[in-house]
Motif scaffolding. Structure first.
Motif, PDB file in Angstrom:
ATOM      1  N   HIS A  37      46.770 -55.755  17.463  1.00 55.70           N
ATOM      2  CA  HIS A  37      47.644 -55.065  18.276  1.00 55.70           C
ATOM      3  C   HIS A  37      48.989 -56.011  18.572  1.00 55.70           C
ATOM      4  N   VAL A  38      48.657 -57.361  18.660  1.00 54.46           N
ATOM      5  CA  VAL A  38      49.834 -58.291  18.912  1.00 54.46           C
ATOM      6  C   VAL A  38      50.151 -59.166  17.499  1.00 54.46           C
ATOM      7  N   ARG A  47      51.317 -65.687  22.663  1.00 54.70           N
ATOM      8  CA  ARG A  47      50.876 -64.246  22.759  1.00 54.70           C
ATOM      9  C   ARG A  47      49.301 -64.444  22.981  1.00 54.70           C
ATOM     10  N   ALA A  48      48.799 -65.421  22.208  1.00 56.60           N
ATOM     11  CA  ALA A  48      47.372 -65.738  22.477  1.00 56.60           C
ATOM     12  C   ALA A  48      46.947 -65.825  23.956  1.00 56.60           C
ATOM     13  N   ALA A  51      44.785 -63.982  29.259  1.00 53.35           N
ATOM     14  CA  ALA A  51      44.777 -63.513  30.730  1.00 53.35           C
ATOM     15  C   ALA A  51      44.537 -62.099  30.600  1.00 53.35           C
ATOM     16  N   LEU A  52      44.914 -61.331  29.691  1.00 51.43           N
ATOM     17  CA  LEU A  52      44.980 -59.842  29.844  1.00 51.43           C
ATOM     18  C   LEU A  52      43.210 -59.502  29.593  1.00 51.43           C
ATOM     19  N   ASP A  84      53.316 -67.824  35.071  1.00 53.05           N
ATOM     20  CA  ASP A  84      53.946 -68.923  35.548  1.00 53.05           C
ATOM     21  C   ASP A  84      54.903 -69.429  34.303  1.00 53.05           C
ATOM     22  N   GLU A  85      56.091 -69.200  34.225  1.00 54.18           N
ATOM     23  CA  GLU A  85      57.080 -69.362  33.339  1.00 54.18           C
ATOM     24  C   GLU A  85      56.679 -69.506  31.947  1.00 54.18           C
ATOM     25  N   PRO A  86      55.984 -68.523  31.449  1.00 53.11           N
ATOM     26  CA  PRO A  86      55.230 -68.424  30.266  1.00 53.11           C
ATOM     27  C   PRO A  86      56.045 -68.765  28.869  1.00 53.11           C
TER      28      PRO A  86
END
Lengths: 248, 257
Positions: free
Chosen positions: A118-119, A139-140, A145-146, A156-158
């Motif tokens: 999906h990503v 993205r990983a 987190a997802l 946090d400031e990704p």
């Protein structure tokens, strides 16, 4: 899912036993499906708020709850500024690591593969983190987190460490995936444009520990083209002025 | 070995091989020309002849004795060193109590200390094992402990935010992070343990390459001394290479491009 912080205070004590009240009687709320950004100068307590919400830090006073229940470790999905992917694990093993800590969380490798697909990372399923570009690693990290399965994501400031082009790509990617997933996001950034583009609401933390909420009334779905709009430029200008007028 | 690896090996070691070969040729010439007497430094070819003529006692009797001391001492060091490092990692009290003792054990001159082991254990296998352990324990403890402590706070916080317990962070983060440092210590300990077994034999033994080299030295048989040194060096290189190969396998993620 509603996150509520009620009269929260936190004092940081350093090794020299000096006390620094970072947060004082902070009250705020993040509603289900909302994208809220925390902005403010360095030292205003943005990262501390995130650590309090994750449960990594314990507030001295006040209450932090999700749906009326006091928060504890493992209640939220957290993505720090550095991707912090474990260098010896493959990408798929990194993104499903939370399932190794929690019995209630079941993620099959097939599900993880679907998410990678999906990503756009399915080709890198078995790659090591160092074989990926900065944007891919973020993205990983977002997937990790997802896949904690939590409704509230703390970011946090990704994109703080990414170059300008990758950052724009990642903002577009986050907008599309957030709009699709309908997760609740609490986001920290120093980039005012980014805050305006992504957020429903911006919480400005002042050095005097007061907060100010700004609604972002830009239409959704949003796309990065919005960065060139006069509405967003005006909002950014307004934020800049507020921050510039602050005294430390 | 694939062609790429052979090429890399040649690139890494060709200069050293040329230098070592030249050095051996020069020594051969110096001794054959009687510029250096052969009881000081023997000709490299006569050392090879010595090894070939005496390979049975050298390998079957003396090398096997040294290797037995090495393996027992090394095994005790690895198990004991890792356990102590883990214990210090989990307990600040143990760390404060024992870490200085581990450091002090390395400040003591091993040669001076070794006769004490002979006093305690006699001329048995265990006096040599004790010297081996004393000398190889330190790099294992320090390597493992420092590696365990190197766990980045941000990683720990991230795992804890997902609900990881201390045991989870230890097994999923601290142990893998400690491996590079542990292997550095392990490689050093391999070499040190071989030195320890040899020193132990000098001080009192009836077999082993250390004992053999000392006996040959007493007989002014330089070929015999150098034969033992050559075998010990080859064994040391082999053991070190084996450890390096295990390290590469275990830390494949570090070498992946």
């Amino acid at each position: 899912m509603t996150l509520v912080l009620k009269n929260v205070s936190y004092t940081f004590t350093n090794k020299g036993n000096q006390h620094n009240k970072v947060i004082s009687e902070l009250s705020m709320q993040v509603n289900r499906g909302e994208f809220v950004s925390l902005i403010g100068k360095s030292g205003t307590g943005k990262s501390t708020i995130l650590k309090l919400v994750t449960g990594l830090l314990k507030q001295d006073e006040g209450e932090i709850s999700i749906n009326g229940k006091s928060i504890s470790l493992g209640d939220v999905g957290y993505m720090p500024q550095r991707d912090l992917l474990l260098p010896w694990r493959s990408i798929i093993d990194n993104i499903i690591i939370a399932a190794e800590f929690r019995k209630d969380l079941q993620i099959t490798r097939e599900e993880a593969r679907n998410w990678l697909n999906h990503v756009g990372l399915i080709e890198y399923e078995n790659a090591l983190p160092k074989q990926l570009s900065g944007g891919m690693r973020q993205r990983a990290a977002f997937l990790r987190a997802l896949l904690t399965g939590k409704d509230l994501l703390l970011l946090d400031e990704p994109f703080g460490a990414l170059d300008a082009f990758t950052k724009r790509e990642m903002q577009a990617w986050l907008l599309s995936i957030w709009q699709e997933l309908n997760k609740t996001v609490l986001f920290i950034t120093h980039d005012l444009e980014e805050a305006c583009l992504l957020s429903d609401r911006i919480i400005l933390l002042h050095p005097d520990k007061k907060i100010e909420e700004i609604n972002v009334d830009l239409p959704r779905p949003r796309f990065p083209d919005l960065l060139h709009s006069t509405e967003l430029a005006g909002l950014r200008h307004e934020l800049e002025k507020k921050i510039a007028n602050e005294t430390d | 070995m694939p062609m790429k690896q052979i090429k890399r090996w040649i690139q890494s070691y060709s200069l050293f091989i040329v230098f070592a070969s030249l050095l051996l040729i020069v020594f051969e010439w110096l001794v054959r020309g009687e510029i250096i007497p052969s009881f000081i430094i023997p000709a490299p070819t006569s050392v090879i002849v010595m090894i070939l003529e005496n390979w049975r006692p050298l390998v079957l009797e003396h090398l096997s004795a040294t290797m037995l001391e090495f393996f027992i001492g090394f095994f005790i060091s690895v198990i004991g060193g890792v356990l102590l490092a883990v214990w210090m990692f989990f307990s600040k009290t143990v760390e404060k109590m024992l870490y200085p003792a581990v450091l002090i054990s390395q400040m003591m001159p091993i040669i001076a200390l070794s006769p004490i082991f002979v006093l305690w254990f006699g001329y048995t296998l265990w006096s040599k094992v004790a010297v081996t352990v004393l000398i190889s324990f330190f790099p294992i403890v320090v390597g493992t402990y420092d590696g365990l402590k190197s766990g980045d706070k941000e990683y720990i916080e991230l795992l804890r935010s997902m609900g990881a317990t201390r045991w989870h962070t230890f097994t999923k983060l601290n142990i893998p992070m400690a491996l590079p440092s542990f292997f550095s210590g392990l490689k050093l300990a391999t070499v040190y343990a071989l030195v320890g077994a040899t020193i132990g034999e000098w001080l009192g033994a009836s077999e082993g390459l250390g004992y053999y080299s000392r006996r040959m030295s007493g007989n002014l048989n330089a070929e015999g001394v150098f034969a033992a040194i050559t075998i010990l060096t080859i064994i040391g290189i082999l053991l070190f290479s084996v450890m390096t190969a295990i390290e590469k396998k275990a830390l494949h993620w570090k070498n992946t491009e």
